[in-house]
Motif scaffolding. Structure first.
Motif, short mmCIF file in Angstrom:
data_model
loop_
_atom_site.label_atom_id
_atom_site.label_comp_id
_atom_site.label_asym_id
_atom_site.label_seq_id
_atom_site.Cartn_x
_atom_site.Cartn_y
_atom_site.Cartn_z
N ASP A 149 0.83 -1.21 0.00
CA ASP A 149 0.00 0.00 0.00
C ASP A 149 0.86 1.26 0.00
O ASP A 149 0.57 2.23 -0.70
CB ASP A 149 -0.92 -0.01 1.23
CG ASP A 149 -1.89 1.15 1.23
OD1 ASP A 149 -2.72 1.23 0.31
OD2 ASP A 149 -1.81 1.99 2.15
N LYS A 152 2.29 1.66 -3.47
CA LYS A 152 1.28 2.15 -4.41
C LYS A 152 1.02 3.63 -4.20
O LYS A 152 0.83 4.39 -5.16
CB LYS A 152 -0.01 1.35 -4.26
CG LYS A 152 0.09 -0.07 -4.79
CD LYS A 152 -1.21 -0.82 -4.60
CE LYS A 152 -1.08 -2.26 -5.10
NZ LYS A 152 -2.31 -3.05 -4.88
N THR A 153 0.99 4.05 -2.92
CA THR A 153 0.78 5.47 -2.64
C THR A 153 1.90 6.31 -3.25
O THR A 153 1.67 7.33 -3.90
CB THR A 153 0.71 5.69 -1.11
OG1 THR A 153 -0.39 4.94 -0.58
CG2 THR A 153 0.51 7.17 -0.79
#
Length: 511
Positions: A149, A152-153
């Motif tokens: 995550d 991806k951020t």
């Protein structure tokens, strides 16, 4: 509660009533191939728990007063994934206040009455460790999801930044053209600027689509004998502008004997071009990049080395994963999404090879090495050229219908086709397109697929049903390239399927 080593994760923490009991319990556990860790008091056990434990084994007698409070607090402070199994060795009857308190305070507790059979104790410990290992699997999954995550951020932030970069000069050039109304000679520089920025955005989107297709196994390779020195030459030509701008020296050393592999020439050119681009981007101005190709046993080995920013040891494998960026080097690279190495690894492995990274540390350069299996007894008499340099024809004859609910896209494409000699008709929806087709003799129809109401596939079927429908050349234009869309488009009767933004080379080839 991150583990220091696997042994710490598997330890059985013991706090018995006496040292003799502790020694006996420890000996039983060792014979069963467990890892006992004797604690002199509950405070020492709590400290050991912070370093890692598979389970806790306690005598009923120690669960009194401050010790019970201290252990209860430590167990309550576990991370969300953790629920350490607690085995309480109780006096016969198991109805004492200490046991009752333990069952009330501890979430994951098993009470075993003394005296006990050794087999029963071993079975209980084995069950507790099995449950604990499932917790470790959950921990690893959660940590992986958290890392993914975060990547991806960071990736989306990079993507937004990289897409904004070309938009700024595009907007400025448009404003200048509108305000200055320059003559064609003066306007040419603005058109060239806009063309460069659009091409940059297209490359970014193509990279994203490429990664998506590869990770889903939807990419098609055209395998055949490939001469590696020809592929490397083509890759050098593609990357040459980056080296020239940065003032890098580039050295290419290729083995004297031909290195012939079974692969896709276009994709291998993409692999080595990406590696050279990375070397150029992450090497300070005036650096050195060396490309070598040699034979090792039955493998062709191609290495791309640079004198750039280098890699930390823990990044040597992670650098090939999707969404991974090297910390502190983003400013060194001149743009890009950082997914080039993901493409490299996937494409090389699809062709039976492997790729690895090596570096002596930050600031000390890096080497990327690709290994590909050599073909047996293969020769190439003609040099393969992965990238076609042919231009597209200057004129088109006939009537072309352009259908797209995006008015700017439809109008600009129609104007372009008109400038090339075609009679271009424009419709912004299916019904309007059918009306134009009834009124005019259409030779070619370029249809957007994702239109509201009547979409491009339904429009294609209705155009085919018209009197001249079988003679009509239908070209689908869409931003979707997945296999499911291709099958649906083919079933609708299209002759060709082109991806947005429209490539004139591909369009002219379709015509």
């Amino acid at each position: 509660m991150s583990p220091v080593s696997p042994e710490l994760d598997e330890r059985i923490l013991l706090r018995m009533a006496t040292s003799r009991d502790a020694a006996m319990a420890s000996a039983v556990l060792e014979r069963a191939h467990f890892i006992p860790h004797v604690c002199d008091n509950v405070g020492a056990l709590v400290q050991a728990l912070l370093r890692g434990a598979g389970a806790i084994m306690l005598a009923e007698e120690v669960l009194v007063g401050p010790a019970l409070v201290e252990l209860t607090g430590a167990l309550a402070a576990q991370p969300p994934w953790s629920d350490v199994p607690v085995l309480v060795l109780a006096r016969q009857g198991a109805d004492s206040r200490a046991v009752a308190n333990a069952m009330d305070e501890f979430a994951n507790v098993t009470v075993i009455e003394r005296p006990m059979r050794v087999a029963a104790l071993v079975s209980a410990v084995r069950t507790a460790l099995r449950a604990r290992r499932r917790q470790y699997e959950l921990r690893n999954l959660l940590e992986g999801l958290r890392d993914a995550d975060q990547r991806k951020t960071e990736f989306l932030a990079t993507l937004a930044h990289e897409l904004r970069n070309p938009l700024a000069p595009l907007g400025t050039a448009l404003s200048l053209l509108q305000r200055k109304r320059p003559v064609p000679e003066e306007a040419a520089k603005y058109y060239e600027l806009m063309t460069r920025q659009v091409e940059h955005m297209v490359r970014l989107v193509n990279d994203l689509m490429e990664v998506s297709r590869i990770t889903r196994g939807k990419i098609e390779l055209h395998l055949g004998p490939v001469l590696l020195d020809a592929v490397i030459d083509d890759a050098v030509e593609l990357s040459r502008p980056l080296f020239d701008r940065a003032g890098h020296s580039l050295t290419v050393e290729v083995a004297g004997d031909p290195l012939v592999v079974r692969g896709d020439a276009v994709r291998l050119t993409q692999v080595f071009s990406n590696l050279m681009n990375n070397a150029a981007k992450y090497t300070p101005a005036g650096g050195r990049v060396t490309v070598t190709a040699r034979q090792e046993g039955r493998q062709a080995v191609v290495s791309v080395s640079d004198t750039g920013t280098g890699l930390e040891p823990d990044m040597l494998k992670a650098i090939f994963e999707m969404f991974v960026q090297v910390s502190g080097t983003a400013r060194d690279a001149q743009g890009g999404l950082g997914i080039g190495l993901t493409l490299v690894k996937s494409l090389v492995e699809l062709q039976g090879g492997s790729v690895e990274a090596a570096s002596e540390g930050l600031g000390r350069g890096a080497t990327f090495t690709v290994r590909l299996p050599l073909m047996k007894n293969s020769t190439l008499s003609v040099r393969q050229t992965p990238m076609s340099q042919d231009g597209w024809g200057p004129s088109i004859e006939g009537t072309i219908l352009v259908v797209d609910d995006n008015r700017d896209a439809a109008d600009s494409l129609a104007e372009l086709l008109g400038s090339m000699g075609a009679t271009a008709l424009v419709a912004y929806g299916g019904e309007e397109a059918l009306e134009l087709a009834r009124e005019h003799d259409i030779d070619i129809a370029v249809l957007d697929i994702g239109m509201p109401g009547m979409d491009g596939c339904e429009l294609a079927r209705q155009l085919r049903a018209q009197p001249r429908g079988k003679e009509l050349k239908l070209i689908a234009l869409t931003g979707w390239g997945q296999q499911g869309y291709r099958e649906r488009i083919a079933a609708a009767g299209f002759d060709h399927h082109l991806l947005k933004p429209l490539s004139l080379d591909e369009f002219m080839a379709a015509l």
